[in-house]
Enzyme design. Sequence first.
Site, PDB file in Angstrom:
ATOM      1  N   ASP A 210       0.823  -1.211   0.000  1.00  0.00           N
ATOM      2  CA  ASP A 210       0.000   0.000   0.000  1.00  0.00           C
ATOM      3  C   ASP A 210       0.858   1.262   0.000  1.00  0.00           C
ATOM      4  O   ASP A 210       0.321   2.369   0.033  1.00  0.00           O
ATOM      5  CB  ASP A 210      -0.923  -0.008   1.235  1.00  0.00           C
ATOM      6  CG  ASP A 210      -1.995   1.070   1.171  1.00  0.00           C
ATOM      7  OD1 ASP A 210      -2.537   1.303   0.076  1.00  0.00           O
ATOM      8  OD2 ASP A 210      -2.288   1.691   2.209  1.00  0.00           O
ATOM      9  N   SER A 234      -6.623   5.882  -0.234  1.00  0.00           N
ATOM     10  CA  SER A 234      -6.890   4.577  -0.836  1.00  0.00           C
ATOM     11  C   SER A 234      -8.373   4.262  -0.675  1.00  0.00           C
ATOM     12  O   SER A 234      -8.951   4.458   0.401  1.00  0.00           O
ATOM     13  CB  SER A 234      -6.060   3.483  -0.153  1.00  0.00           C
ATOM     14  OG  SER A 234      -4.684   3.748  -0.260  1.00  0.00           O
ATOM     15  N   GLN A 284      -5.234  -1.365  -7.098  1.00  0.00           N
ATOM     16  CA  GLN A 284      -5.804  -0.418  -6.140  1.00  0.00           C
ATOM     17  C   GLN A 284      -6.394   0.766  -6.882  1.00  0.00           C
ATOM     18  O   GLN A 284      -5.813   1.270  -7.837  1.00  0.00           O
ATOM     19  CB  GLN A 284      -4.737   0.083  -5.171  1.00  0.00           C
ATOM     20  CG  GLN A 284      -5.257   1.045  -4.104  1.00  0.00           C
ATOM     21  CD  GLN A 284      -4.129   1.613  -3.256  1.00  0.00           C
ATOM     22  OE1 GLN A 284      -3.508   2.592  -3.649  1.00  0.00           O
ATOM     23  NE2 GLN A 284      -3.873   1.006  -2.107  1.00  0.00           N
TER      24      GLN A 284
END
Length: 292
Positions: A210, A234, A284
């Site tokens: 991430d 995110s 993502q």
Amino acid sequence: MSDADPDAAGLMRELVDILDLERIDENLFRGQNSPDATFRLFGGQVIAQALVAAQRTVGTERPAHSLHAYFMRPGAIDVPVIYQVERDRDGSSFSTRRVIAIQNGKPIFNMAASFQIVEDGYEHRFDMPDVPDPETLMSETEWRASFIDSVPKRMRDHFLRERPIDFRRVDQSVPDEEGSEPRQQVWFRAQAPLPDDPELHRCLLAYASDMTLLSTCQRPHGLKWYSGEVQIASLDHALWFHADARADDWLLYVQDSPWAGHARGMNRGLIYDRSGRLCASVAQEGLIRPRS
């Protein structure tokens, strides 16, 4: 890996401790937050802790092969996170789990994860690109220091802080307003040696996956998270584990962003070990909302 310096080793121990969740009931776990957090809870920490919680309800003979997660609310840095695991299915080959992360009685994150017994099968992969070795590149802290004068003074200490994961960008040019292509390649590894625990390495890979990824869709627009001109977060995160990888050895994160629009940006990544083996794939979507 050579012995890490004491500060780096301490940062790594701190992160490993954060991933060692407290079991408070059969399917209920409590996770503490990093004392390094200053603005909001880091999404990678929540992903990794949720995976720890799910793994602790599945036998070690069934490693995780995928997870799919959504971030629903910003996480508070001063409140522990409760992870509630639902044991949806245990079949002959696969196990499925759902995890909800809760703070102050409200869900902030949910995740579905799948686990599989180890099996043989057909194999193919994309080859790893030819890039400079990580030892020839500046560390993330050195790279950030090279343009620290462009960062607002109130953020400089946070911007230059040492972190438990060492990142080394292949493209080490200074960010500018002109923007660049929506691709980047980044080496990363833990700052200190880790125990021989495949589940821990898997969770640390999830944690690191991430980091840097969302910045890929910002590159063509010359956006910087510290500029105040864009709201960044995110929205979701998907990760597929293809092979065991040591998080304390160098891994190459190859990233691209095929699309952005409607205040969102799509990002993809492939993670290779130094031998060229493809260890994981990542996808993502993130919020990149212009601020007036």
